[in-house]
Design an enzyme around this catalytic site. Structure first.
Site, PDB file in Angstrom:
ATOM      1  N   CYS A   2     -54.446  78.177 -32.316  1.00  0.00           N
ATOM      2  CA  CYS A   2     -53.042  78.032 -31.949  1.00  0.00           C
ATOM      3  C   CYS A   2     -52.208  79.237 -32.378  1.00  0.00           C
ATOM      4  CB  CYS A   2     -52.410  76.783 -32.552  1.00  0.00           C
ATOM      5  SG  CYS A   2     -53.166  75.255 -32.054  1.00  0.00           S
ATOM      6  N   ARG A  27     -55.972  83.171 -29.854  1.00  0.00           N
ATOM      7  CA  ARG A  27     -55.976  82.091 -30.841  1.00  0.00           C
ATOM      8  C   ARG A  27     -56.125  80.716 -30.198  1.00  0.00           C
ATOM      9  NH1 ARG A  27     -53.991  83.898 -35.780  1.00  0.00           N
ATOM     10  NH2 ARG A  27     -53.781  81.753 -36.427  1.00  0.00           N
ATOM     11  N   TRP A  77     -54.879  75.424 -29.128  1.00  0.00           N
ATOM     12  CA  TRP A  77     -56.316  75.135 -29.176  1.00  0.00           C
ATOM     13  C   TRP A  77     -56.408  73.696 -29.672  1.00  0.00           C
ATOM     14  CZ3 TRP A  77     -59.965  73.610 -32.809  1.00  0.00           C
ATOM     15  CH2 TRP A  77     -61.314  73.758 -32.419  1.00  0.00           C
ATOM     16  N   ASN A 103     -49.448  74.968 -35.926  1.00  0.00           N
ATOM     17  CA  ASN A 103     -50.858  75.367 -35.963  1.00  0.00           C
ATOM     18  C   ASN A 103     -51.454  74.753 -37.216  1.00  0.00           C
ATOM     19  OD1 ASN A 103     -53.332  76.713 -36.022  1.00  0.00           O
ATOM     20  ND2 ASN A 103     -52.439  78.528 -36.995  1.00  0.00           N
ATOM     21  N   GLY A 104     -52.555  74.013 -37.060  1.00  0.00           N
ATOM     22  CA  GLY A 104     -53.187  73.401 -38.236  1.00  0.00           C
ATOM     23  C   GLY A 104     -53.514  71.957 -37.952  1.00  0.00           C
ATOM     24  N   GLU A 496     -77.377  86.940 -34.239  1.00  0.00           N
ATOM     25  CA  GLU A 496     -76.124  87.418 -33.663  1.00  0.00           C
ATOM     26  C   GLU A 496     -76.255  87.558 -32.142  1.00  0.00           C
ATOM     27  OE1 GLU A 496     -73.251  87.479 -34.575  1.00  0.00           O
ATOM     28  OE2 GLU A 496     -72.189  88.979 -33.402  1.00  0.00           O
ATOM     29  N   LYS A 500     -73.939  85.516 -29.526  1.00  0.00           N
ATOM     30  CA  LYS A 500     -73.124  86.184 -28.498  1.00  0.00           C
ATOM     31  C   LYS A 500     -73.412  85.583 -27.134  1.00  0.00           C
ATOM     32  CE  LYS A 500     -70.783  87.594 -30.470  1.00  0.00           C
ATOM     33  NZ  LYS A 500     -70.533  87.760 -31.849  1.00  0.00           N
ATOM     34  N   GLU A 503     -72.149  81.871 -26.766  1.00  0.00           N
ATOM     35  CA  GLU A 503     -70.711  81.608 -26.770  1.00  0.00           C
ATOM     36  C   GLU A 503     -69.998  82.130 -25.534  1.00  0.00           C
ATOM     37  OE1 GLU A 503     -68.551  83.203 -30.151  1.00  0.00           O
ATOM     38  OE2 GLU A 503     -69.789  84.986 -30.177  1.00  0.00           O
ATOM     39  N   HIS A 519     -94.239  77.862 -35.723  1.00  0.00           N
ATOM     40  CA  HIS A 519     -93.997  76.570 -36.373  1.00  0.00           C
ATOM     41  C   HIS A 519     -93.102  75.664 -35.534  1.00  0.00           C
ATOM     42  CE1 HIS A 519     -96.051  78.109 -39.881  1.00  0.00           C
ATOM     43  NE2 HIS A 519     -95.364  79.218 -39.708  1.00  0.00           N
ATOM     44  N   LYS A 618     -60.264  82.402 -31.425  1.00  0.00           N
ATOM     45  CA  LYS A 618     -60.507  83.296 -32.541  1.00  0.00           C
ATOM     46  C   LYS A 618     -59.704  82.792 -33.731  1.00  0.00           C
ATOM     47  CE  LYS A 618     -61.452  88.143 -32.773  1.00  0.00           C
ATOM     48  NZ  LYS A 618     -62.890  88.052 -32.544  1.00  0.00           N
TER      49      LYS A 618
END
Ligand code: F6R
Length: 623
Positions: A2, A27, A77, A103-104, A496, A500, A503, A519, A618
């Protein structure tokens, strides 16, 4: 998560807030909204699904005027309640006296609602599914008879459990109140105008001196005449009277905030890596046998050198950088190092205390779990150190000392240049400690430093030779499942690469240490599941090669990231991607780059919104 923007001044407040929101879209971008104060007791709102462009379109369609001297806005968000216009902010209190963006997470929103209902609040007050709306009603519920908004906010926030950055518009007067706890808020005071936002980005194009609010801070901004500076007063929930906060100069160029001719922010940021890694080294990577210059670590240096154990805490991509940091620290200094997901560390009663160093790695410096993990470490007497990109962010201030990665603003939701910045900073840290501790002989120290100096140019070389990466991506664009394998420092690189890809392209990707393949994960191998091997020419090469053979033997298509000139690969490897030769410990800085580009290409081929992947945002400021 947010984004919040507020403005009080003499210009068209609605336009300034919308422009600011567009800078904060990274955000959150599922819905957006704006409230403009028109005059005493009069305000209007506009809200839309989607990002700011949609909000602008909606405002036009409704004939919504952007003019006004005070405005607040929000890009969301979703946490409580699905993305919808109904749940978009601003939310209005039951009596219409305040409009609020947040935001929160208000953790005790249900309890606050029950309390209000027990005292006569009507269920019809609630028009959305959000915790934020409850906060709006709660603030007005707490307003003492004849009391000011500031009094109401103080009383109300005293009862709130959770994290918040809020902006509240007082409808009768046009006054703005901002407050924060655990979610960031910054304020900039310009010529007769005041800007408030979730971070410095929407502010810096107007003013460069920014005050980052502390936890518990409350700011009151009273609009005055057109040629008068609004009254700004700062308070803190825990203190009587006004408080003072220092402004810091934020050196950010507006050009940095654009795509710079690239198709996406992510690709721009991938291509910036030769420069950002060089920036991270500048002035720190000294020549010859001289020590690494890490001024920001001065206070923690003796603790680092004597550390019983170093605990790295981080999330996501930063956690992957932390895994590489463990290799670097343990190999070069022989100090034991553990790496934890911050969200696990904070809740598992970790064995940490005086004598330990806790190293928090974070691009944004605002990640709620990483920050909480660092707070816990501080409470227990460990020495805090930050490896952070955003200057002045919560984690950097909490740590008090550390290394800024100097990667510049990262807007693409998928982290790229921040990762290489973090790894570079960790190399510098491990090298600097090894030099002070004498755990690395002089020749090896100088050799590693000289090699590190060549890394930015080698990243540039990788970026100049992307043909095989794009071909691999094009060949496997429609694959539903991918495996990424590597050993040693190449295992976090594999992690990583998989992160990438998943996402931004929504393909399912898993990463394992190559030795773990037998395994279980080998069961996934089939002609439609590509396996990406990260196997630079290091001590693990032969072992990884055997694993690669095992995949080929089961008709699994292979993409191999190798060191240039490597001709020992067996026939049947579909795509060979070469990176320049470097020291084993530095190889992640090169091998990760093709994986970033691979993910970008697959996502673009699949028509995914690379910079704004679904469900993500983000800067994860909620736990
Ligand atoms: C992945 C990504 C996230 C972040 C994570 C931590 O591309 O960006 O996994 O790395 O949310 O964020 P910071 O580093 O800001 O603490």
């Amino acid at each position: 998560m947010c984004g919040i923007v507020g403005y009080v001044g003499h210009r068209e407040a609605g336009s300034i807030v919308i422009e600011g929101l567009s800078r904060l879209e990274y955000r959150g971008y599922d819905s957006a909204g704006l409230a403009v104060h028109r005059g005493p007791g009069v305000f209007e709102t506009v809200r839309s699904l989607g990002a700011t462009a949609e909000l602008t379109r909606q405002a036009k369609e409704e004939g919504f005027e952007l003019g006004g001297r005070v405005a607040i806005g929000h890009t969301r968000w979703a946490t409580h309640g699905a993305p919808s216009v109904r749940n978009a902010h601003p939310h209005i209190s039951y009596n219409g006296r305040i409009a609020l963006v947040h935001n929160g997470i208000i953790e005790n929103h249900a309890e606050l609602r029950r309390e209000m209902e027990a005292e006569g609040a009507s269920p019809s007050w609630w028009l959305s599914d959000t915790d934020t709306e409850t906060l709006a009603h709660w603030i007005e519920h707490c307003r003492p008879r004849g009391g000011s908004l500031l009094d109401a906010v103080r009383l109300a926030l005293g009862e709130v459990v959770g994290a918040y950055a809020v902006l509240i518009l007082d409808v009768p007067t046009g006054e703005l109140i901002a407050a924060r706890r655990s979610s960031p808020l910054a304020i900039g005071i310009g010529n007769f105008e005041v800007f408030i936002a979730s971070d410095a980005i929407p502010i810096v194009e107007h003013v460069q001196d920014i005050i980052y609010l502390d936890d518990g801070d409350i700011v009151q901004v009273e609009p005055r005449g057109a040629n008068e500076v609004p009254n700004v007063r700062l308070f803190n929930l825990a203190e009587e009277g006004q408080v003072e906060r220092q402004a810091v100069r934020v050196e950010l160029k507006v050009e940095e905030l654009g795509r710079g001719g690239h198709e996406t922010f992510m690709m721009k940021e991938v291509c910036e890596q030769p420069v950002t890694v060089r920036d991270c080294l500048r002035g720190r990577l000294t020549p010859g046998d001289s020590p690494i210059a890490l001024g920001g670590l001065e206070a923690a240096w003796p603790h680092l050198l004597r550390a019983r154990r170093i605990h790295i805490v981080a999330c996501g991509t930063s956690w992957h950088a932390g895994l590489i940091g463990k290799h670097l620290i343990e190999t070069l200094t022989r100090i034991p190092c553990e790496v934890d997901y911050a969200s696990e560390f904070r809740y598992r009663d970790p064995i940490v205390g005086p004598g330990d160093v806790v190293l928090a790695i974070s691009q944004s410096g605002e990640t709620a779990d990483t920050r909480a993990a660092l707070e816990l470490a501080l409470e227990r007497g460990a020495t805090p150190v930050g490896v952070v990109n955003v200057v002045g962010s919560s984690i950097s201030r909490l740590a008090g000392c550390g290394i800024y990665t100097r990667s510049g603003v990262e807007i693409g939701v998928a982290s790229t240049k921040a990762f290489t910045g973090q790894v570079t900073a960790l190399v510098l840290l491990a090298l600097g400690m090894a030099h002070s501790l004498g755990t690395l002989d002089r020749g090896a120290y100088e050799e590693l430093k000289a090699e590190l100096d060549t890394v930015p140019d080698k990243i540039a070389e990788v970026l100049e030779n992307l043909g095989p990466v794009l071909a691999a991506a094009d060949a496997h664009t429609s694959a539903r499942d991918w495996l990424f394998l590597g050993r040693g420092v190449s295992f976090p690189v594999a992690l990583e690469g998989a992160l990438k890809l998943k996402e931004i392209s929504y393909a399912h990707a898993e990463a394992y240490p190559a030795g773990e393949m037998k395994h279980g994960p080998i069961a996934l191998v089939e002609p439609t599941c590509p396996t990406v091997f990260v196997l630079p020419g290091d001590v693990h090469y032969e072992k990884s090669l055997s694993n690669l053979q095992e995949v080929l033997a089961r008709s699994g298509p292979v993409v191999a990231i190798v060191t240039r000139g490597n001709r020992e690969l067996p026939e049947g490897v579909g795509h060979v991607i070469e990176v320049p030769t470097t020291h084993e410990l530095l190889s992640p800085l090169l091998t990760v780059v093709p994986l970033q580009v691979l993910a970008h290409r697959v996502a673009s081929n699949r028509d995914c919104n690379v910079d704004r992947p679904r469900n993500l945002a983000k800067s994860v400021t909620v736990e």
